[in-house]
Scaffold this motif. Structure first.
Motif, PDB file in Angstrom:
ATOM      1  N   SER A   1       1.354   4.212  -2.604  1.00 50.98           N
ATOM      2  CA  SER A   1       0.897   5.406  -2.815  1.00 50.98           C
ATOM      3  C   SER A   1       2.262   6.547  -3.082  1.00 50.98           C
ATOM      4  CB  SER A   1       0.355   5.799  -1.498  1.00 50.98           C
ATOM      5  OG  SER A   1       0.999   5.312  -0.500  1.00 50.98           O
TER       6      SER A   1
ATOM      7  N   ASP B   1       2.092   9.280  -5.829  1.00 48.31           N
ATOM      8  CA  ASP B   1       2.003  10.707  -5.644  1.00 48.31           C
ATOM      9  C   ASP B   1       3.142  11.103  -5.588  1.00 48.31           C
ATOM     10  OD1 ASP B   1      -0.023  10.151  -3.505  1.00 48.31           O
ATOM     11  OD2 ASP B   1       0.843  10.156  -1.780  1.00 48.31           O
TER      12      ASP B   1
ATOM     13  N   ASN C   1       1.149  -0.874  -0.602  1.00 52.86           N
ATOM     14  CA  ASN C   1      -0.396   0.144   0.053  1.00 52.86           C
ATOM     15  C   ASN C   1       0.776   1.063   0.027  1.00 52.86           C
ATOM     16  OD1 ASN C   1      -2.475  -1.569   0.095  1.00 52.86           O
ATOM     17  ND2 ASN C   1      -2.225  -1.751   2.307  1.00 52.86           N
ATOM     18  N   ASP C   2       2.218   1.473   0.677  1.00 50.00           N
ATOM     19  CA  ASP C   2       2.864   2.680   0.676  1.00 50.00           C
ATOM     20  C   ASP C   2       3.399   2.405  -0.735  1.00 50.00           C
ATOM     21  OD1 ASP C   2       2.273   3.101   3.144  1.00 50.00           O
ATOM     22  OD2 ASP C   2       4.302   0.928   4.064  1.00 50.00           O
TER      23      ASP C   2
END
Ligand code: ATP
Ligand code: MG
Ligand code: MG
Ligand code: MG
Length: 468
Positions: free
Chosen positions: A9, A13, A5-6
């Motif tokens: 993103s 991002d 998940n990190d």
């Protein structure tokens, strides 16, 4: 910072900060594209944008795309469980430029994200470029400060991407990481490249030509960029493990398998196959594919049955797959709410299919074991038996092949096809109009897998499929 998940993103991002529109993943069943079995790359949803047929309100985009590579041109089904890096379902992170920035910016953006965003050590990185793409080689020297030995020139189609026989195409450049001397394998382009030491994790495609007919390429007035980074491979690198199956998500899944059937996963291809196939089956069902005897549904059925054979192999006494589903939904449901929405349907479908198949699976496996009792490494199972397993026991051909793989026994494909043909002819003579359907399915399966009907032995790569 190293969970999926990190990573997802961080990637999205970063490109958003650099002016890209974050676009949601498209479904696994491509819209309006009957030539493609499943979405197998991030660029699929943008095909018409690249060719100019469709306009979007943005010139650059970034996605995390669900992909399945289990049929058609990119078929990794046979690799799963046996290599450290292939999954049938995976997420591809990508950034795209539709006639906006090109090669230099794409390399700069990628290099900055890899070395600063993900903080990978420069000295372990290396790249491939297409052998005719001097421009890319020079840019890697300038931007990354690579010496010549870190820029490997590849003359094959591995580093030249084409959308089809005609349309956009161009050279690509892949980024690899060296996982260390203690891991077997050689650099890309070397005879040992299939080892795990050098792991490809990002592919940058420079769409700079338009092919009007095979071999005739004209420069595109506004070249484009398409890239793909495997999320699970990046997780593997950042978590300091050498196989995607050793990342946290897969450890959780294989841990659930261990707990459910009480067999340890250590080095077991079966645990890996089951965990991977659970993901692809669940995501395919969530996107509307149901097991059937043709087309996409048949590929799903093959994936499911193959997983069931491995569950049987581990000694599972009752249906297993649906029991693993809650763990998958718990791990991935936040990022993919469609999994949560479809959970009941996925569970029912898995349970029903496994319940039905278990009885014939058992009988088929015992027939297979009798038929191969006297065979040794390098021998072949006769086509007649393979066909009987297919026809009477519902064994997809690849399941039979997978079952014999550990013993290095092949299957006589042309004998299998002959048996099929004989049955077809017989069915015709008995009742005109019957028997057609089964034949279509097998042809679909065979052509997709082998291109030709000839068995070429274990070391030869299957010919590319006809589906795409
Ligand atoms: P490989 O050579 O390892 O089979 P590829 O060159 O076929 O990979 P691409 O078509 O370039 O892969 O896809 C872009 C990226 O997607 C790859 O660099 C990799 O990180 C990831 N990827 C491709 N296939 C798989 C797979 N089967 N499982 C997991 N990740 C994958
Ligand atoms: Mg591949
Ligand atoms: Mg590759
Ligand atoms: Mg690649």
């Amino acid at each position: 910072m190293s969970g999926v998940n990190d990573i997802r993103s961080t990637f999205l991002d970063y490109f958003k900060k650099n002016g890209h529109e974050i676009v949601p993943s498209s479904p696994l069943v491509p819209r309006n594209d009957p030539t493609l079995m499943f979405t197998n790359a991030g660029m699929v949803q943008f095909k018409n944008v690249f060719t100019g047929l469709e306009k979007r309100p943005y010139a650059t985009a970034t996605t995390s795309q669900k992909c399945v590579r289990a049929g058609g041109k990119h078929n990794d089904l046979d690799n799963v469980g046996y290599t450290a890096r292939h999954l049938t379902f995976f997420e591809m992170l990508g950034n795209f430029s539709f006639g906006d920035y090109f090669k230099e910016n794409a390399i700069e953006l990628a290099w900055k994200l890899v070395t600063e965003g993900f903080d990978l050590p420069k000295h372990r990185l290396l790249v491939t470029v297409y052998s005719e793409d001097e421009e890319a080689a020079a840019l890697w020297k300038k931007i990354a400060g690579f010496s010549d030995d870190k820029i490997i020139r590849i003359p094959t189609s591995d580093n030249f991407w084409q959308m089809g026989d005609t349309g956009p195409c161009g050279p690509c450049s892949e980024i690899f990481i060296d996982q260390g001397e203690n891991v077997w394998g050689g650099p890309p382009g070397s005879p040992e490249e299939d080892g795990d030491r050098f792991l490809e994790f990002w592919n940058l495609v420079f769409m700079q030509f338009e092919q009007t007919e095979p071999g005739v390429r004209n420069p595109l007035p506004r070249p484009s960029i398409d890239t793909g980074m495997g999320l699970e491979r990046m997780a593997c690198i950042l978590q300091g493990v050498q196989s995607v199956f050793d990342t946290d998500l897969f450890r959780t899944l294989t841990g659930t398998i261990e707990d459910t059937i009480g067999v340890k996963a250590e080095g077991s291809a079966s645990h890996r196959v089951i965990a991977d196939h659970l993901r692809s089956s669940a995501f395919l069902i969530a996107d509307g594919v149901l097991p059937s005897n043709e087309g996409r549904g048949y590929v799903l059925r093959r994936i499911m049955r193959r997983a069931m054979r491995h569950a049987q192999l581990l000694g599972a006494k009752e249906p297993l797959m649906y029991k693993l589903l809650p763990t998958l939904v718990q791990e991935m449901g936040r990022a993919y709410p469609e999994l949560v929405r479809a959970e009941a349907l996925i569970s029912e479908t898995l349970k029903l299919e496994e319940g039905r198949f278990r009885k014939t699976l058992e009988r088929g496996l015992s027939l297979l074991s009798d038929a191969t009792a006297d065979l040794d490494k390098g021998d072949m199972l006769d086509g007649e038996t393979a066909f009987k397993l297919y026809d009477t026991y519902g064994f997809p051909l690849d399941l039979t092949q997978d079952a014999l793989r550990a013993r290095e026994i092949g299957v006589d494909i042309s004998g299998f096809t002959d048996a099929m043909e004989r049955q077809k002819a017989e069915a015709r003579s008995h009742w005109a109009g019957s028997g057609e359907k089964a034949t279509e399915i097998v042809w679909f399966e065979l052509k997709e897998k082998h291109g030709a009907t000839e068995f070429l032995g274990y070391d030869t790569e299957s010919a590319e499929g006809v589906v795409q």
